[in-house]
Design an enzyme around this catalytic site. Structure first.
Site, PDB file in Angstrom:
ATOM      1  N   GLU A 130      -1.890   0.213   8.067  1.00 36.31           N
ATOM      2  CA  GLU A 130      -0.994  -0.795   7.490  1.00 36.31           C
ATOM      3  C   GLU A 130       0.088  -0.120   6.646  1.00 36.31           C
ATOM      4  OE1 GLU A 130      -2.928  -3.509   4.837  1.00 36.31           O
ATOM      5  OE2 GLU A 130      -1.091  -4.638   4.431  1.00 36.31           O
ATOM      6  N   HIS A 148       0.842  -1.200   0.000  1.00 35.08           N
ATOM      7  CA  HIS A 148       0.000   0.000   0.000  1.00 35.08           C
ATOM      8  C   HIS A 148       0.886   1.263   0.000  1.00 35.08           C
ATOM      9  CE1 HIS A 148      -2.914  -3.132   0.759  1.00 35.08           C
ATOM     10  NE2 HIS A 148      -2.151  -3.519   1.753  1.00 35.08           N
ATOM     11  N   GLU A 187       2.485 -11.367   5.645  1.00 26.93           N
ATOM     12  CA  GLU A 187       1.460 -10.707   6.462  1.00 26.93           C
ATOM     13  C   GLU A 187       1.957 -10.869   7.895  1.00 26.93           C
ATOM     14  OE1 GLU A 187      -1.185  -9.089   5.405  1.00 26.93           O
ATOM     15  OE2 GLU A 187      -1.701  -9.857   3.408  1.00 26.93           O
ATOM     16  N   HIS A 210       3.294  -6.693   4.442  1.00 25.27           N
ATOM     17  CA  HIS A 210       1.902  -6.360   4.731  1.00 25.27           C
ATOM     18  C   HIS A 210       1.562  -6.716   6.167  1.00 25.27           C
ATOM     19  CE1 HIS A 210       0.336  -5.696   0.554  1.00 25.27           C
ATOM     20  NE2 HIS A 210       1.471  -6.330   0.267  1.00 25.27           N
TER      21      HIS A 210
HETATM   22 ZN    ZN Z   1      -1.818  -5.325   2.693  1.00 24.36          ZN
END
Ligand code: ZN
Length: 295
Positions: free
Chosen positions: A120, A83, A258, A176
Site C-alpha cells: 500500500e 503509510h 481508500e 490509501h
Molecule cells: Zn492505509
C-alpha cells in the site's frame, strides 16, 4: 457498473444506491464507520475541460515548479500518501502512541499489500506523485506530507494533519488502499465526522470536507470504473469516521480515499496497473479542482 458510467454528473448517492442496491454486505474487517447517508444531495459537477492527458508519465520527480498561471493559481493542496515504505523498518517508532484529540493511537502503521506483495505504501506514493503532477499543471501549489525516504518513516498521523494545517491547505487528501477480505471490493471516500475533544475540533471542516469528498467520489467513479465499496458505506462510496487522527486534527477540508481493496484479486489487478493508477489520480484531481473552483 454500466449504469453508473452512463450518468456522470448525476447525484452520486442516488446513482450508486440505485446501481448497487442496499443489499451489500458489511464485512469491513477493522472498520467502525458509521454508514453515510444514501440520500446524498450534493451534485457531482462536471470536471474541468482542460485536464491533463491520462497518459502523462510519472517519473516520481518533482517538476521545477507549479505553473504561474492556471485555474488553481494561489491554491494550496496537501497530499498525504498513506503509510511510508520505510515503516516496515521502523516498527518501534510507528507503534508509539500519539494524541489524536479523542484518544491515543499508533503513530502510523505499515499499511497493507496485495497477496503478491505490492505494498500500500508504494501504491499511495505513486498515486500521490501522479496527482501532484496533475494539480501542478493546473497551477496549484502542492505539498506532500512525506516523499518515500524523506522522512525515513511516518510522519505520525497527528503530524500528517498538522502539515496540512500549517500549509493553510485549501484542500487535503490522504491516499490509501484497503486490506479487507477477498470479495470485498470497491473504493470509498472517508469524511471527517464531527468531533470536539482535546486538540480535535472538526466542526468547521465537516461541511466543506463532505463537499470535497463527494466531488472526489463522483469523479473517481467515472474516471476509474472502480465501483463504490460493496462492504462499507451502503453503496454510496462515502463513509464518515471519527477515529482517524489525520482527520480529527485537521483544521482544513480533508478526506481520505481508500482506492480499492488490495486483498481482492479484481481490485488488486487494478491497483497494480500504472495505467489505472493514472486514472485514479485523474479522478482525484478532477474532484479537487471542482471543489476549489466551487462550481
Ligand atoms: Zn492505509
Amino acid at each position: 457498473m454500466a449504469l453508473a458510467a452512463l450518468v456522470p454528473g448525476a447525484l452520486l448517492g442516488w446513482v450508486v444506491y440505485e446501481a448497487v442496491g442496499a443489499g451489500a454486505g458489511s464485512g469491513g474487517a477493522d472498520r467502525t464507520a458509521a454508514p453515510a447517508s444514501a440520500s446524498g444531495t450534493s451534485a457531482v459537477p462536471s470536471p474541468s475541460a482542460d485536464s491533463a492527458s491520462p497518459s502523462a508519465p510519472d517519473d516520481g520527480k518533482r517538476p521545477s515548479g507549479g505553473s504561474a498561471s492556471g485555474p488553481l493559481r494561489g491554491k494550496v493542496v496537501v497530499i498525504d500518501p498513506g503509510h511510508n515504505p520505510g515503516n516496515f523498518q521502523h516498527t518501534a517508532e510507528i507503534d508509539r502512541k500519539v494524541d489524536i484529540g479523542t484518544n491515543w493511537k499508533e503513530c502510523d502503521t505499515t499499511g497493507t499489500s496485495t497477496n503478491d506483495g505490492y505494498t500500500e505504501a508504494r501504491f499511495t506514493l505513486d498515486v500521490a506523485h501522479r496527482l501532484r503532477t496533475l494539480l501542478e499543471k493546473q497551477g496549484a501549489t502542492v505539498k506532500l506530507t512525506h516523499d518515500g525516504d524523506s522522512p525515513a518513516w511516518g510522519p505520525c498521523v497527528d503530524e500528517r494533519a498538522r502539515i496540512g494545517n500549517a500549509a493553510h491547505a485549501d484542500a487535503a487528501i490522504s491516499i490509501h488502499a484497503d486490506g479487507s477480505a477477498q470479495g470485498n471490493r470497491g473504493f470509498h471516500v472517508i469524511l471527517p465526522g464531527s468531533v470536539h475533544s482535546g486538540a480535535a475540533d472538526t466542526r468547521r471542516i465537516v461541511g466543506p470536507s463532505r463537499d470535497l469528498g463527494t466531488r472526489i467520489a463522483g469523479n473517481f467513479l467515472r474516471d476509474t470504473d472502480e465501483p463504490p465499496s460493496n462492504y462499507l458505506g451502503d453503496g454510496t462510496g462515502l463513509v464518515t469516521r471519527t477515529d482517524l487522527g489525520g482527520l480529527n486534527l485537521s483544521t482544513v477540508p480533508k478526506v481520505f480515499i481508500e482506492c480499492g481493496n488490495m486483498r481482492d484479486s479484481k481490485d488488486a489487478a487494478l491497483l497494480t496497473s500504472g495505467a489505472w493508477r493514472q486514472k485514479a489520480a485523474q479522478g482525484i484531481s478532477e474532484g479537487i479542482v471542482s471543489f476549489l473552483h466551487g462550481s
